[in-house]
Design an enzyme around this catalytic site. Sequence first.
Site, PDB file in Angstrom:
ATOM      1  N   HIS A 189       9.068  90.270 -83.937  1.00 50.58           N
ATOM      2  CA  HIS A 189       9.384  90.501 -82.503  1.00 50.58           C
ATOM      3  C   HIS A 189       9.642  88.793 -82.321  1.00 50.58           C
ATOM      4  CE1 HIS A 189       8.573  91.824 -78.605  1.00 50.58           C
ATOM      5  NE2 HIS A 189       8.625  90.206 -78.408  1.00 50.58           N
ATOM      6  N   CYS A 190      10.983  88.552 -82.304  1.00 50.42           N
ATOM      7  CA  CYS A 190      11.912  87.207 -82.032  1.00 50.42           C
ATOM      8  C   CYS A 190      11.665  87.426 -80.508  1.00 50.42           C
ATOM      9  CB  CYS A 190      13.455  86.878 -82.108  1.00 50.42           C
ATOM     10  SG  CYS A 190      13.556  86.487 -82.484  1.00 50.42           S
TER      11      CYS A 190
END
Lengths: 493, 158
Positions: A189-190
């Site tokens: 998850h950026c």
Amino acid sequence: MKSCEYQQIDPRTLSASNPSAQSCAGGQSSAKRSRRKWEVFPGKNRFYCDGRIILARQSGVLPLTLGLIVVTCGLFFAFDCPFLVEHLTVFIPVIGGVLFVFVVVSLLQTSLTDPGILPRATPDEAADVERQIDTTGTSSYRPPPRTREIVIREQVVKLKYCFTCKMFRPPRTSHCSLCDNCVERFDHHCPWVGNCVGRRNYRFFYSFIISLSFLISFIFGCVITHLTLRSQSGKGLVQSIQESPGRYPFSALDPPRRTVVELVICFFSIWSVMGLSGFHTYLVASNLTTNEDIKGAWSSKRGAADSVNPYSHNGVFTNCCVTLCGPMPPSLIDRRGSVPPDDPSAAAAGAPELELPPFMAKSDTRMSPKELLERVVRSSELCLLGRPTVPKTAALQQEDPAPRDPRCSSCSSSSSSSSSSSPSSPGCWEGRPPCPPPPTAAPCHPYGRGTRRGSLDSVNPAFRLALPSPALSHAPLVVVVGGAAGSAPVPPH
Amino acid sequence: MATEFHNLQELRHSASLVNKVFVQRDYSEGTTCKFQTKFPSELESRVERTLFEETVKTLNNFYAEAEKIGAHSYLEACVACSTAYLIFLCMETRYEKVLKKIAKYIQEQNEKVYAPRGLLITDPIDRGMRVIEISIYEDRGSSGSSSASSSTSGSTAR
């Protein structure tokens, strides 16, 4: 074959039955607006443009990322380009422009695309899985983790059971706690893009970081060239720095000495972005995800001597092609599909309908329709006798802000505060009165797995039904639940 | 070909959903979409094994075609990359074209093979490509005898 005993079913009428059923139901149905599936999506996502755009609820530092890129490039075009066009070539801003467009579009594609979210299991599917799991021990709290072992290309892979999504996760799938979704080929998850990076948007993410590396390198090189050319014009480097206008990123006030500091910032950002690009190039070449690399899933250090990556095609070029040039998979969550309308007239028919809550899952499902009907009615009676799920569902509906109508100002404020009396979800729909509880109302599905979304999941609308759930058995349930819920009836899914 | 068709309202009066069978994914070759061809025991009295296996194998072939990596997919990817992936906004991908073919095939199979036998196949795309859901219906008119026989056959199959 006993075909003569079975009523033939017209599959063509099933897909056409939704509008016809709705019109048959009369004024009550026509007053209901058919909802799209994004409006009832159980994950923590935000939707815009009527479900066309999806974003994680926590957008992270996406605005910062966009702002940095836009401001940096803006200042580059404003201050460096005129000088360099004059002294070098006109292609400098052209190349810069192309790179800038590519970076921004890739970033937006990464952020606003469904990363490969898996829709949650339907109640029937969840019940079937429960039936197959051999649970030992009868603990009332969370049972031990459930795993299923499969063999992929002679490698043993463990599939874990996801308690939120009620399914065994396919290989390489992981549940993102920030988005509360299982994502296929989950990478990470950026926060910089404000979304998960998974199967569907990994290629966008990769092109974003590669093009960003090129863009930063290009701008950095142009700035150095700019300063060099100025210093060569006879004034010396220090004087050129003092004279050259301050640039990015915080150079609105234009103090010249900040140029050196800005160059240093640019220098460090180059290393971090290029480092990330290099790391992901390695991952692409070996067909790994960040998740697998961090956990060391296929590392020989784990003790298993012959642990090799079963997904790798044993060739760098092939792996790259498969990961980046493979066919674009479709979105599985069907955001813009319509939620199957709940059919009150069919509910009045009183026929039994198979929607087994998990507590019934272990029993033999091949029981007679009469037995099924009795069980469903019994379970509904239990629900109505004060089981917490009934008011809890209504409360959960009030709390759950996931499908917010951006047009509605009342929803745009706090995301998690529960409204006092009326449910927030139907309240969002431009002041329409709350809809009567659906025949397939969730309250009697005690998915007590410690997830507050359990009862919301029980009628999972995040699928397109060729066969609409025959909402058959809940006519008495509809009336009584509506009465029990009082002023806060459960809105339809 | 089945001769009598009822609309859904009559179906709900005349046939009841008894059970649902889920055909799971087969991951032996990786994450490519493929379903197990193992014949579920619940369908033994309902449909011939060969028909079922043929349906699943055809579906597996469709998915393999959709996910095939070759010249076509490379070309599509290169064109998409050169347009900064904006072409996906206006162009239908190959996968989506194959999904339409699959939907049509499932509709046809339901009409010709499964509906006459009181079964219905749900398109896997509606279930997140995890399972092929087969709904088993039973005629309520003959529910006394047929439900007893189906439960008997089910228990013996176990």
